[in-house]
Design an enzyme around this catalytic site. Structure first.
Site, PDB file in Angstrom:
ATOM      1  N   ARG A 144       0.791  -1.231   0.000  1.00  0.00           N
ATOM      2  CA  ARG A 144       0.000   0.000   0.000  1.00  0.00           C
ATOM      3  C   ARG A 144       0.821   1.278   0.000  1.00  0.00           C
ATOM      4  NH1 ARG A 144      -4.028  -3.331   0.233  1.00  0.00           N
ATOM      5  NH2 ARG A 144      -2.957  -4.930   1.422  1.00  0.00           N
ATOM      6  N   THR A 188       1.692  -5.726   4.339  1.00  0.00           N
ATOM      7  CA  THR A 188       1.372  -5.019   3.103  1.00  0.00           C
ATOM      8  C   THR A 188       1.060  -3.543   3.327  1.00  0.00           C
ATOM      9  OG1 THR A 188      -1.005  -5.502   3.285  1.00  0.00           O
ATOM     10  CG2 THR A 188       0.367  -7.131   2.136  1.00  0.00           C
ATOM     11  N   GLY A 204      -1.848 -10.572   7.760  1.00  0.00           N
ATOM     12  CA  GLY A 204      -1.826 -12.030   7.740  1.00  0.00           C
ATOM     13  C   GLY A 204      -2.979 -12.645   8.496  1.00  0.00           C
ATOM     14  N   TRP A 255      -4.032  -3.965   8.661  1.00  0.00           N
ATOM     15  CA  TRP A 255      -3.242  -3.664   7.471  1.00  0.00           C
ATOM     16  C   TRP A 255      -3.735  -2.446   6.695  1.00  0.00           C
ATOM     17  CZ3 TRP A 255      -6.479  -4.400   3.305  1.00  0.00           C
ATOM     18  CH2 TRP A 255      -7.510  -5.355   3.434  1.00  0.00           C
ATOM     19  N   ASN A 273      -9.914  -9.710  10.214  1.00  0.00           N
ATOM     20  CA  ASN A 273     -10.791 -10.788  10.671  1.00  0.00           C
ATOM     21  C   ASN A 273     -10.067 -11.721  11.639  1.00  0.00           C
ATOM     22  OD1 ASN A 273      -9.533 -11.620   7.887  1.00  0.00           O
ATOM     23  ND2 ASN A 273      -9.901 -13.548   8.978  1.00  0.00           N
ATOM     24  N   ASP A 316     -14.851 -13.684   6.784  1.00  0.00           N
ATOM     25  CA  ASP A 316     -13.681 -12.965   6.272  1.00  0.00           C
ATOM     26  C   ASP A 316     -14.011 -11.505   5.957  1.00  0.00           C
ATOM     27  OD1 ASP A 316     -11.071 -12.547   5.536  1.00  0.00           O
ATOM     28  OD2 ASP A 316     -11.191 -13.588   3.628  1.00  0.00           O
ATOM     29  N   ASP A 318     -13.071  -8.510   7.070  1.00  0.00           N
ATOM     30  CA  ASP A 318     -12.176  -7.583   7.768  1.00  0.00           C
ATOM     31  C   ASP A 318     -12.834  -6.210   7.926  1.00  0.00           C
ATOM     32  OD1 ASP A 318      -8.954  -8.655   6.981  1.00  0.00           O
ATOM     33  OD2 ASP A 318     -10.711  -9.540   6.040  1.00  0.00           O
ATOM     34  N   ARG A 343     -16.994  -3.760   4.921  1.00  0.00           N
ATOM     35  CA  ARG A 343     -17.044  -4.942   4.074  1.00  0.00           C
ATOM     36  C   ARG A 343     -18.280  -5.801   4.364  1.00  0.00           C
ATOM     37  NH1 ARG A 343     -11.194  -7.770   3.415  1.00  0.00           N
ATOM     38  NH2 ARG A 343     -11.827  -9.838   2.700  1.00  0.00           N
TER      39      ARG A 343
END
Length: 549
Positions: A144, A188, A204, A255, A273, A316, A318, A343
Site C-alpha cells: 500500500r 502489506t 496475515g 493492514w 478478521n 472474512d 475484515d 465490508r
C-alpha cells in the site's frame, strides 16, 4: 549515488515546490482519510478538457536497481514465492509482474510508489525514473505504499521487515524485523508518520498468528510501543475468547494505514478478521479486538476506545476499511465524527471522541450476516448465515460489499462516496466438527456482481444519488477502485470496464472518461506543480497523469 542526489536537486529547482495544501505527503493525502483536495483548478466546467500528461510503466527488473534484503536460495526461495526480477540467472533478467495498489507520495517534485518488494521514485512532471529499490524476499498480495518522514522513506516488506531508505538516493539506511522468523504474518500496509513515530501494522490471516500495530523510532527503527489486537489473560476483552490459545492465534491484522486527529491526539486503527477464518466453533464469543475500529494514543499505544463493526466474524469481513475523520454538524450540533463503509455491508457513523455509534445502517439491502443491533448499537451475528457442512448462502461474499480502496468525503456537498457490490457465497465447514481449520477453500462465490457508486448523506447513510454499473460488468468487490473528490466539484473513480471517470460530485453526472485498458488498481490522487493541477491514477503496472489542455 552523488549523481542521483544532484539529479533530484536539479529536479526540485526545475519543477518548483508544490503549493501548500496541494500535495500528497501521506497515504490518505492528509491524516483525515477524506481523500479530498481543496484544489479548484480542475472543475466540473473544464474537466472534459483533461488530457494525458505522461504515463510510466513500472519495471521491477534488477537491472539498475538498488538491492536490499536477504537472498533465499533453492527450495526455500520457491516456497517463499520470491519476487526478485532476474531469478537465479543473475541480474538483468526477466522482471516479476507489477500491480500498483499503493498510494503515490509527492515530495519536492518526486513521486514515490510501491509494489511488493519494490519502491519506485519518478519525476512528477515526466514520469521518468529517478531510482528503483528492490528488496529480495517473498512476495504478497500487494503493498500500500511508503511512509515519509523528513528525508526518509519507510517500506513494509511481505516478509515482515520495516525498511528505511534515503528518499534522495534510494539507498537503504536500515531494516528491522517486525515479526518473528517463521511467523505466518505478511505485511502489506503503508507506514504513516505521526509526530516522532512511524506507525506500522502487521497483516496475515493464515495459520497461527496474532495481529498488532506498533510505533517505531523514525531515526533508528527501535520499537517505541506495541498494541496487540488480541488481549491476553486478565486484560479487558479477553473474556470474548474461549481461552488464551484461541486469542493468541486470533490474527486480526491491522493492514489499513491509520488516520489521525491531532486535536484529540488519537490514531484510528481498523483491524482484520479473526482466525480460523470461516469456522468460529473454536473461538466462540465476539473475538475482540478483531473487526474493530480502535482509537490509540500515538505516544503510548494505550487504547482510548473501540467499536466492533463485525462481532465474531466468520465470513472474512475484515474491518480494514478507511476510518474517515469528519468535522460536521450532526442533528444541528457540531461533532467530531468518524465514518466507515464496511465490508460486511453496513455504514457506521461514530463520535470519534468516544466511539459512540450514532448511525448504523445497511449499505445494500442484500447484506444478511447480522440479525440486528443490541442495546449498545452493536451488530448481532445471525446464526442462520454461519457456514455449515452442506454450505450456507450468505451475503456478501468474503470480498465484501466494499473493501480497502478508499471512499471519499466532500465537505462542500456534505456527501460520503463509496463503490459497493452486492454478492453472495456458499460458506462451508469441515465435516469434522472438532476441526477448527475452516479457512481458505471454504467458500464458493455465487451469481453476478451488482455494483454501484453511492453518494450517501453523512448523518443518516441514506442515498443522495447512485450510479449503477452494468450488471454483466460489475466489480468483483475486492477490485473496487478508490475515490477522489475535489473542491472543483469533481469526483474521480473507475468503472468495471477499465474507464477512469470524472463525475459531478453533486449529481453523479458523467463529465469525462478515458479507457486505460485495465481496471483502476489504486486510489486516484491529485497534486499541483508549476501552477498545474495533475490527476494521477494507477492501472495495473502503469501510472497515468492528466492535466488540463
Amino acid at each position: 549515488m552523488k549523481r542521483v542526489a544532484l539529479l533530484i536537486a536539479a529536479l526540485s529547482l526545475t519543477l518548483g515546490a508544490q503549493q501548500a495544501g496541494y500535495g500528497w505527503p501521506t497515504y490518505h493525502g492528509d491524516n483525515s482519510g477524506r481523500h479530498y483536495s481543496a484544489d479548484t483548478q480542475i472543475s466540473a466546467a473544464n474537466v472534459h478538457t483533461l488530457s494525458l500528461a505522461w504515463v510510466e510503466h513500472a519495471n521491477s527488473s534488477e537491472r539498475g536497481a538498488i538491492i536490499g534484503g536477504a537472498v533465499i536460495e533453492g527450495a526455500a526461495r520457491a516456497a517463499s514465492q520470491i519476487q526478485i526480477g532476474a531469478g537465479r540467472g543473475g541480474r538483468g533478467g526477466g522482471a516479476a509482474p507489477v500491480t500498483i495498489k499503493s498510494a503515490v507520495l509527492l515530495d519536492e517534485g518526486v513521486l514515490y510508489f510501491t509494489s511488493p518488494n519494490n519502491v519506485f521514485a519518478v519525476d512528477a512532471r515526466t514520469g521518468k525514473s529517478v531510482w528503483h529499490y528492490l528488496w529480495q524476499g517473498r512476495s504478497a498480495i500487494g503493498n500500500r505504499g511508503v511512509g515519509l518522514y523528513k528525508d526518509w522513506l519507510y517500506l513494509e516488506t511481505p516478509d515482515n521487515h520495516i525498511v528505511s531508505l534515503d528518499r534522495l538516493t534510494g539507498q537503504q539506511r536500515w531494516s528491522q524485523p517486525i515479526a518473528p522468523n517463521g511467523a505466518a504474518n505478511f505485511s502489506t500496509s503503508a507506514p504513516v508518520a505521526i509526530g516522532g513515530h512511524i506507525i506500522v501494522g502487521v497483516g496475515g490471516d493464515a495459520g497461527t498468528n496474532a495481529g498488532w500495530v506498533e510505533a517505531i523510532d523514525p531515526a533508528t527503527g527501535d520499537l517505541q510501543w506495541k498494541w496487540n489486537v488480541e488481549p491476553g489473560p486478565g486484560e479487558p476483552g479477553f473474556d470474548t475468547w474461549p481461552n488464551a490459545r484461541a486469542a493468541a492465534n486470533g490474527a486480526g491484522g491491522p493492514w489499513q494505514p491509520v488516520t489521525y486527529d491531532p486535536a484529540l491526539n488519537l490514531v484510528y486503527v481498523t483491524t482484520g478478521n479473526p482466525t480460523p477464518t470461516y469456522n468460529g466453533l473454536g473461538r466462540k464469543g465476539a473475538n475482540l479486538y478483531t473487526c474493530s475500529v480502535v482509537a490509540l494514543n500515538p505516544d503510548t499505544g494505550k487504547m482510548a476506545w473501540y467499536y466492533q463493526v463485525s462481532p465474531h466474524d466468520t465470513h472474512d469481513w475484515d474491518a480494514t476499511e478507511t476510518p474517515v475523520l469528519i468535522d460536521a454538524s450532526y442533528h444541528g450540533q457540531p461533532r467530531k465524527l468518524l465514518a466507515l463503509a464496511e465490508r460486511n455491508g453496513y455504514y457506521f457513523l461514530l463520535d470519534r471522541t468516544n466511539g459512540h455509534p450514532l448511525t448504523v445502517t445497511k449499505l445494500v439491502p442484500t447484506a444478511d450476516g447480522y440479525a440486528g443491533l443490541d442495546a449498545h448499537q452493536v451488530l448481532i451475528p445471525e446464526p442462520k448465515r454461519e457456514g455449515s457442512i452442506g454450505g450456507t448462502i450468505a451475503s456478501p461474499d468474503s470480498d465484501g460489499v466494499t473493501n480497502y480502496p478508499a471512499p471519499s468525503y466532500d465537505p462542500q456537498t456534505g456527501l460520503f462516496y463509496v463503490n459497493v457490490t452486492s454478492s453472495y457465497s456458499l460458506y462451508y465447514l469441515s465435516p469434522d466438527p472438532a476441526d477448527a481449520t475452516g479457512f481458505r477453500g471454504s467458500e464458493y462465490h455465487l451469481g453476478l456482481f451488482d455494483s454501484a457508486l453511492l453518494a450517501l448523506h453523512l448523518d443518516t447513510g441514506t442515498v443522495a444519488w447512485r450510479h449503477d454499473y452494468p450488471q454483466e460488468a460489475g466489480f468483483a468487490s475486492s477490485t473496487h477502485p478508490g475515490i477522489l473528490t475535489t473542491a472543483g466539484g469533481v469526483l474521480f473513480t473507475g468503472d468495471p470496464s477499465g474507464n477512469f471517470v470524472a463525475r459531478d460530485a453533486r449529481t453523479g453526472r458523467d463529465l469525462w472518461h478515458v479507457n486505460l485498458g485495465s481496471g483502476i488498481t489504486d486510489n486516484p490522487e491529485t497534486y499541483r506543480l508549476d501552477g498545474h493541477q495533475y490527476i494521477l491514477v494507477a492501472a495495473g503496472d502503469s501510472l497515468y497523469t492528466f492535466r488540463l489542455q
